[in-house]
Write an enzyme that holds these catalytic residues in place. Structure first.
Site, short mmCIF file in Angstrom:
data_model
loop_
_atom_site.label_atom_id
_atom_site.label_comp_id
_atom_site.label_asym_id
_atom_site.label_seq_id
_atom_site.Cartn_x
_atom_site.Cartn_y
_atom_site.Cartn_z
N ARG A 53 0.85 -1.19 0.00
CA ARG A 53 0.00 0.00 0.00
C ARG A 53 0.88 1.23 0.00
NH1 ARG A 53 -2.69 1.09 5.80
NH2 ARG A 53 -0.94 0.44 7.09
N LEU A 88 -6.67 -2.88 0.35
CA LEU A 88 -7.86 -3.69 0.63
C LEU A 88 -9.15 -2.89 0.59
CD1 LEU A 88 -7.54 -6.44 3.34
CD2 LEU A 88 -7.37 -6.59 0.88
N GLN A 112 -5.90 -3.67 9.43
CA GLN A 112 -5.56 -2.79 10.54
C GLN A 112 -5.64 -3.73 11.73
OE1 GLN A 112 -4.77 -1.29 13.43
NE2 GLN A 112 -6.97 -1.11 13.83
N SER A 164 -8.91 -14.77 13.78
CA SER A 164 -8.14 -14.45 14.99
C SER A 164 -8.80 -14.97 16.25
CB SER A 164 -8.03 -12.92 15.09
OG SER A 164 -7.60 -12.53 16.37
N GLU A 166 -9.00 -13.33 18.78
CA GLU A 166 -9.77 -12.21 19.33
C GLU A 166 -11.26 -12.39 19.10
OE1 GLU A 166 -8.88 -9.09 21.05
OE2 GLU A 166 -7.32 -10.52 21.52
N TYR A 188 -12.06 -4.35 16.09
CA TYR A 188 -11.22 -5.28 15.31
C TYR A 188 -11.83 -6.67 15.29
CZ TYR A 188 -7.35 -8.53 14.45
OH TYR A 188 -6.57 -9.57 13.98
N LYS A 192 -13.35 -8.95 12.28
CA LYS A 192 -12.79 -10.27 11.95
C LYS A 192 -13.89 -11.35 11.94
CE LYS A 192 -8.26 -10.01 11.22
NZ LYS A 192 -7.65 -10.40 9.96
N ARG A 223 7.67 -8.55 15.00
CA ARG A 223 6.38 -8.09 15.50
C ARG A 223 6.39 -6.56 15.57
NH1 ARG A 223 1.01 -8.95 16.00
NH2 ARG A 223 0.44 -10.00 17.94
N GLU A 225 6.08 -2.90 16.92
CA GLU A 225 6.63 -2.52 18.22
C GLU A 225 5.60 -2.04 19.23
OE1 GLU A 225 10.17 -0.18 18.19
OE2 GLU A 225 10.97 -1.22 16.44
N VAL A 228 2.17 -6.02 22.64
CA VAL A 228 2.74 -5.99 23.98
C VAL A 228 4.06 -6.77 24.11
CG1 VAL A 228 1.52 -7.96 25.08
CG2 VAL A 228 2.07 -5.91 26.39
N ARG A 256 -2.61 -14.58 27.40
CA ARG A 256 -2.59 -14.91 25.99
C ARG A 256 -1.80 -16.20 25.75
NH1 ARG A 256 -5.86 -11.57 26.09
NH2 ARG A 256 -6.20 -9.77 24.73
#
Ligand code: NAP
Ligand code: F7E
Length: 378
Positions: A53, A88, A112, A164, A166, A188, A192, A223, A225, A228, A256
């Site tokens: 993008r 997207l 995102q 996910s 989540e 989010y 999803k 990952r 930054e 977590v 997690r």
């Protein structure tokens, strides 16, 4: 002008070298998972196309090494990978790319992907995550119909949706598996869930070979930054070298199931190699609190996290996901997938990487260059 389809089965007298390499389209190729998936597919001889993008600054840092690393066979890697500007949120750009590239496999990784940020940008998050998946599925469906690939089971495009953990959100059963109900707790996760159901619907309605990988948190030295684990390991490196005094975090009690991203992209690929599409949980089966990850990461350099971690409500979410632990029995059974990296090894790998970054930063600082960085409330 759309090139002639090349997916049709090759006549038996065609020499082996004339059979084209399998072709993959990856959205989110510049992200953590995209970069590991790209490496995996390069190793398997794929021709890979990625969506880039437009940004006013460089956003290819995670994949630049594929142009320069001699271990990845410079010439071959460069020839195997093509980047295309698209987004997207731009249905036309996706449809055009699918028609041009004629992919055998499509991996929809773009999003995102930051849960905390999704509370600040709910509409854009839904546009990229939910509507983005729908636009890409439509592009694949139209392409299959136009080219006749929809009527040849051997020629169907294989589609991967990055679902996910989540989506489970406020869980009422642990561990979570493919049949655990979704209860999303953020914009989010809501988005999803829609993308997940759209993928299942396109599979059932149009016979698209579409699979959802319900991946639990996976991390790496690549990952972002502001997630977590990386925020912690970056801080460990900088604190150890005297570059920052402490790190501010939000909810230390959230739990997690953390795995290594390199292991998880292997599961994505395995899903698309199955004769029938399906949905799979990918997880380690162990869960740790953020506090325990801090303990591991700081202990790796001989520090006690309690001396350096402070709490700041800015990093809390309006509604939190308290506990995630996945049951990947189906992936183990059907895909033969196993994680190879424990959370202890993962923390050590990330801290070692970030210590090296901190060493470089210190060298620059000692030479008089400014190194302070501003952060947002993620
Ligand atoms: P990531 O590092 O945040 O990468 C996201 C990628 O999406 C980047 O390449 C980003 O481009 C691209 N992107 C964002 N918005 C876009 C748009 N509108 N159009 C095109 N590209 C866009 O995420 P990740 O950790 O690799 O995760 C990959 C996928 O898996 C995501 O869909 C994520 O939601 C999902 N997921 C992740 C985890 C996890 O623990 N990592 C677990 C489950 C599911 P830029 O580089 O330009 O920003
Ligand atoms: O937060 C807590 C935070 O942002 C993990 C994405 O890849 O995985 C990721 O989503 C936990 C949460 O990841 C801070 O409240 C405490 O409970 O690293 P995270 P996430 O929200 O789990 C899933 C599977 C995805 O799909 C997503 O795309 O850590 N936490 N203090 C903090 N989190 C952050 N970011 N920053 C803190 O200071």
């Amino acid at each position: 002008m759309t090139p002639a389809p090349t997916h049709a089965p090759q006549p038996t007298d065609v020499p082996a070298q004339a059979v084209r390499a399998r072709c993959a389209l990856i959205t989110g190729i510049t992200g953590q998972d995209g970069s590991y998936l790209l490496e995996l597919l390069i190793g398997k001889g794929y021709s890979i196309h990625g969506i880039l993008r437009r940004s006013s600054s460089f956003n290819t840092g995670r994949i630049d090494h594929l142009y320069v690393d001699p271990h990845l066979r410079l010439a071959q890697a460069a020839g195997q990978m093509t980047l295309h500007y698209a987004d997207l949120t731009d249905a036309g750009s996706l449809a055009k790319l699918v028609r041009q590239i004629e992919p055998d496999e499509v991996y929809n990784l773009a999003a995102q992907s930051h849960v905390r940020v999704s509370f600040d940008m709910p509409v854009y998050t839904a546009e990229s995550v939910a509507m983005g998946a729908l636009k890409l599925l439509e592009a694949v469906r139209d392409y299959e119909v136009i080219t006749g690939r929809d009527s040849d089971p051997a020629a169907r495009v294989r589609y991967y949706q990055a679902s996910s953990s989540e989506q489970y959100g406020k869980v009422r059963e642990t561990p979570q598996c493919e049949t655990t109900p979704f209860y999303p707790r953020s914009p989010y996760a809501v988005a999803k869930v829609m993308a997940h159901h759209a993928t299942v619907n396109y599979r059932e309605a149009y016979g698209i070979h579409a699979s959802c990988g319900i991946l639990f948190n996976h991390e790496s030295p690549r990952r972002g930054e502001t997630f977590v684990t990386r925020k912690i390991t970056r801080a460990v490196g900088r604190i150890k070298l005297g570059l920052q005094p402490r790190v501010y975090l939000g909810n230390l009690e959230a739990k997690r199931d953390w795995g290594f991203a390199g292991d998880y992209v292997r599961a994505m690929w395995l899903m698309l190699q199955q004769s029938a599409p399906d949905d799979y949980v990918v997880a380690t089966g162990r869960t740790l609190a953020v506090r325990e990850f801090c303990e591991l990461a700081f202990a790796h350099v001989g520090l006690d996290y309690r001396d350096f971690v402070a709490e700041d409500a800015r990093y809390r979410r309006p509604s939190e996901v308290d506990l995630l632990r996945g049951d990947a029995a189906k992936a183990r059974r059907m895909l033969g997938w196993e994680p190879t990296t424990t959370v202890e090894q993962l923390a050590a790998m990330m801290v070692e990487h970030d210590l090296e970054l901190a060493r470089r930063e210190k060298t620059l600082r000692d030479a008089g260059h400014a190194t302070e960085r501003q952060r947002g409330p993620e």
